[in-house]
Design a protein around this motif. Structure first.
Motif, mmCIF file in Angstrom:
data_model
loop_
_atom_site.group_PDB
_atom_site.id
_atom_site.type_symbol
_atom_site.label_atom_id
_atom_site.label_comp_id
_atom_site.label_asym_id
_atom_site.label_seq_id
_atom_site.Cartn_x
_atom_site.Cartn_y
_atom_site.Cartn_z
ATOM 1 N N LYS A 224 -4.921 2.117 -14.020
ATOM 2 C CA LYS A 224 -4.940 0.651 -13.852
ATOM 3 C C LYS A 224 -3.529 0.082 -13.941
ATOM 4 N N VAL A 225 -2.751 0.597 -14.874
ATOM 5 C CA VAL A 225 -1.381 0.109 -15.033
ATOM 6 C C VAL A 225 -0.596 0.342 -13.737
ATOM 7 N N ARG A 226 -0.799 1.534 -13.161
ATOM 8 C CA ARG A 226 -0.078 1.889 -11.932
ATOM 9 C C ARG A 226 -0.491 0.968 -10.775
ATOM 10 N N ILE A 227 -1.791 0.784 -10.622
ATOM 11 C CA ILE A 227 -2.305 0.007 -9.482
ATOM 12 C C ILE A 227 -1.955 -1.474 -9.628
ATOM 13 N N VAL A 228 -2.243 -2.031 -10.797
ATOM 14 C CA VAL A 228 -1.997 -3.461 -11.001
ATOM 15 C C VAL A 228 -0.500 -3.756 -10.921
ATOM 16 N N GLY A 229 0.314 -2.864 -11.495
ATOM 17 C CA GLY A 229 1.767 -3.057 -11.469
ATOM 18 C C GLY A 229 2.294 -3.114 -10.042
ATOM 19 N N ALA A 230 1.860 -2.151 -9.216
ATOM 20 C CA ALA A 230 2.323 -2.112 -7.822
ATOM 21 C C ALA A 230 1.834 -3.340 -7.066
ATOM 22 N N ALA A 231 0.575 -3.723 -7.303
ATOM 23 C CA ALA A 231 0.007 -4.875 -6.585
ATOM 24 C C ALA A 231 0.726 -6.165 -6.971
ATOM 25 N N ASP A 232 0.983 -6.358 -8.252
ATOM 26 C CA ASP A 232 1.653 -7.583 -8.708
ATOM 27 C C ASP A 232 3.055 -7.685 -8.136
ATOM 28 N N ARG A 233 3.753 -6.578 -8.151
ATOM 29 C CA ARG A 233 5.126 -6.604 -7.632
ATOM 30 C C ARG A 233 5.124 -6.980 -6.140
ATOM 31 N N GLN A 234 4.225 -6.346 -5.374
ATOM 32 C CA GLN A 234 4.131 -6.640 -3.942
ATOM 33 C C GLN A 234 3.794 -8.107 -3.698
ATOM 34 N N LYS A 235 2.814 -8.587 -4.474
ATOM 35 C CA LYS A 235 2.371 -9.971 -4.321
ATOM 36 C C LYS A 235 3.518 -10.923 -4.655
ATOM 37 N N GLY A 236 4.230 -10.617 -5.726
ATOM 38 C CA GLY A 236 5.343 -11.471 -6.138
ATOM 39 C C GLY A 236 6.445 -11.505 -5.099
ATOM 40 N N LEU A 237 6.746 -10.379 -4.493
ATOM 41 C CA LEU A 237 7.825 -10.331 -3.497
ATOM 42 C C LEU A 237 7.453 -11.087 -2.217
ATOM 43 N N LYS A 238 6.136 -11.169 -1.954
ATOM 44 C CA LYS A 238 5.704 -11.859 -0.737
ATOM 45 C C LYS A 238 5.697 -13.372 -0.898
ATOM 46 N N LEU A 239 5.640 -13.852 -2.127
ATOM 47 C CA LEU A 239 5.551 -15.306 -2.358
ATOM 48 C C LEU A 239 6.861 -16.023 -1.989
#
Lengths: 239, 202
Positions: A224-239
């Protein structure tokens, strides 16, 4: 008289038998003869030579492994040094996000929306969360993949875990404040494991290491840490 | 190399330098220890190509786990533990496959030791050492992976029972009994071929 067993003779040969066995062998002719026979056999087995490795192979050995060695040594060095440098910056960013969320949200956003918009705050938060989970994942993965041995030194993982606890607490409180229950639950679970790591002995036994590994693997925390971490970073960079 | 860098004169210095990310320091360790690691894994596998592969695997594992080397044992001892584990894993995997094949071909499989000529050479014709050298490989193949590792570490490398237990991640008593079984099996396998009965005088 009970004669020595083959196992006792083997211990005598290796100099690891007790005084009782040694005294018996000294006094008992048949056991002394059997010990001599064993010793002759064992010495002959030891004397079997092993050829040196092929010269050609020796020359190829280092070139064959050098790229992977360089990568492994370089990755670990740059990874850890980068993480230590990032720590204070992340804490500062977290503090900005946290306090802006806690105390300034209504007033600043209404009076100066361009100064710190919800979008930019969310962006900082997501990237910060991604970085935090990324670093936590390194600690968890190092321990989850640590080989079992008599004692394992986990001091470097503990140091990083200790630094991550404060950041984790801020992020968890931020997630709770903003009503993000799933992130808050994940950070809560992570925080308890980080505390376990930080408060473990520096040298852990194989049993203690196994306990930590079980905690890390429980409820799929590392995944979960791996998946959520990668998803949050991607989402943040797209904003 | 070793003459130009202070860190290269000792294993501890080279390890510390390698931890800073310098591959040349690790190269010093490879060049210093590759032959002894080769001898260890060759004795366990009795196979040149396996030994060569295992040396590579050992050094790559050591490099990735270098941060875990705490200096309580010497670097060489630490390296031996990794090598013994790599070889044990290989042997276990191979023995597991072999057992499946044996189960499948139970009727046709024969004991490799029984396929060997059973002549008992006279001491005049062959030296004991060279004869054992010829027979040792097939005899070692009858040992389990743990028995082989424990025996090689004790008999050839002089490791204590405690160290063998740590290396193989078993209790000292289990390590000791692995050595006992290895000695018994080797004597039962080799002494008849050498014209003597196990337990009697050679």
């Amino acid at each position: 008289m009970t004669h020595l067993t083959e196992d006792q003779l083997t211990l005598l040969y290796y100099g690891e038998a007790g005084d009782v066995e040694a005294s018996h062998a000294a006094a008992c002719e048949p056991c002394r003869a059997r010990l001599a026979s064993l010793a002759q056999f064992m010495d002959a087995v030891r004397s079997v030579p092993v050829s040196d490795p092929r010269a050609e192979w020796q020359q190829r050995l280092w070139p064959a492994i050098a790229p992977q060695v360089a990568e492994a040594l370089g990755r670990r060095r740059s990874g850890w040094s980068r993480l230590w440098l990032l720590g204070p910056g992340l804490a500062a960013a977290l503090a900005v996000v946290f306090f802006s969320g806690m105390y300034l949200q209504n007033r600043i956003d209404r009076s100066h929306p361009e100064a710190f918009s919800p979008k930019s705050r969310e962006r900082v938060l997501l990237i910060t969360m991604g970085d935090h989970l990324d670093r936590s994942q390194i600690v968890l993965a190092e321990l989850a993949n640590a080989p079992e041995s008599g004692k394992t030194d986990i001091s470097s993982e503990q140091q990083l875990a200790s630094r991550l606890i404060g950041e984790n607490r801020l992020l968890r409180q931020t997630a709770q404040y903003s009503g993000d229950a799933s992130d808050a639950a994940l950070l809560d679970q992570l925080e308890r494991v980080l505390l376990d790591i930080a408060h473990s002995p520096t040298q852990v036994s194989s049993g203690e290491l196994k306990d930590l590994q079980d905690r890390i693997e429980s409820q799929g925390l590392l995944f979960k840490v791996r998946i959520v971490g990668a998803a949050d970073r991607q989402k943040g960079l797209k904003l | 190399m070793e003459a130009t860098h202070g860190w290269a004169t000792t294993d501890e210095g080279a390890v510390a330098e390698a931890r800073t990310g310098n591959p040349e320091a690790f190269r010093v360790l490879v060049e210093r220890h590759s032959r002894s690691v080769y001898r260890l894994v060759y004795r366990m596998t009795q196979n040149e190509h396996d030994a060569e592969d295992l040396v590579q695997e050992t050094f790559l594992k050591a490099c990735r786990q270098l941060h875990r080397f705490d200096g309580r044992a010497s670097f060489g001892t630490w390296l031996y533990r990794i090598a013994a584990n790599c070889a044990t894993d290989l042997l276990r995997a191979r023995q597991s496959r072999a057992q499946k094949q044996v189960a499948f071909h139970a009727e046709t499989e024969e004991n490799p030791m029984e396929q060997m000529p059973s002549h008992a050479p006279s001491p005049e014709r062959l030296s004991l050492s060279s004869e054992i050298g010829r027979l040792l490989g097939p005899a070692m193949s009858q040992l389990s992976a743990q028995e082989r590792a424990a025996f090689v570490l004790r008999h050839y490398e002089g490791c204590s029972i405690e160290e063998i237990g740590q290396a193989l991640k078993v209790r000292p008593n289990a390590a000791k009994h692995s050595i006992f079984r290895a000695v018994q099996k080797l004597r039962r396998a080799l002494e008849p071929k050498l014209g003597v009965t196990a337990g009697s005088s050679l």
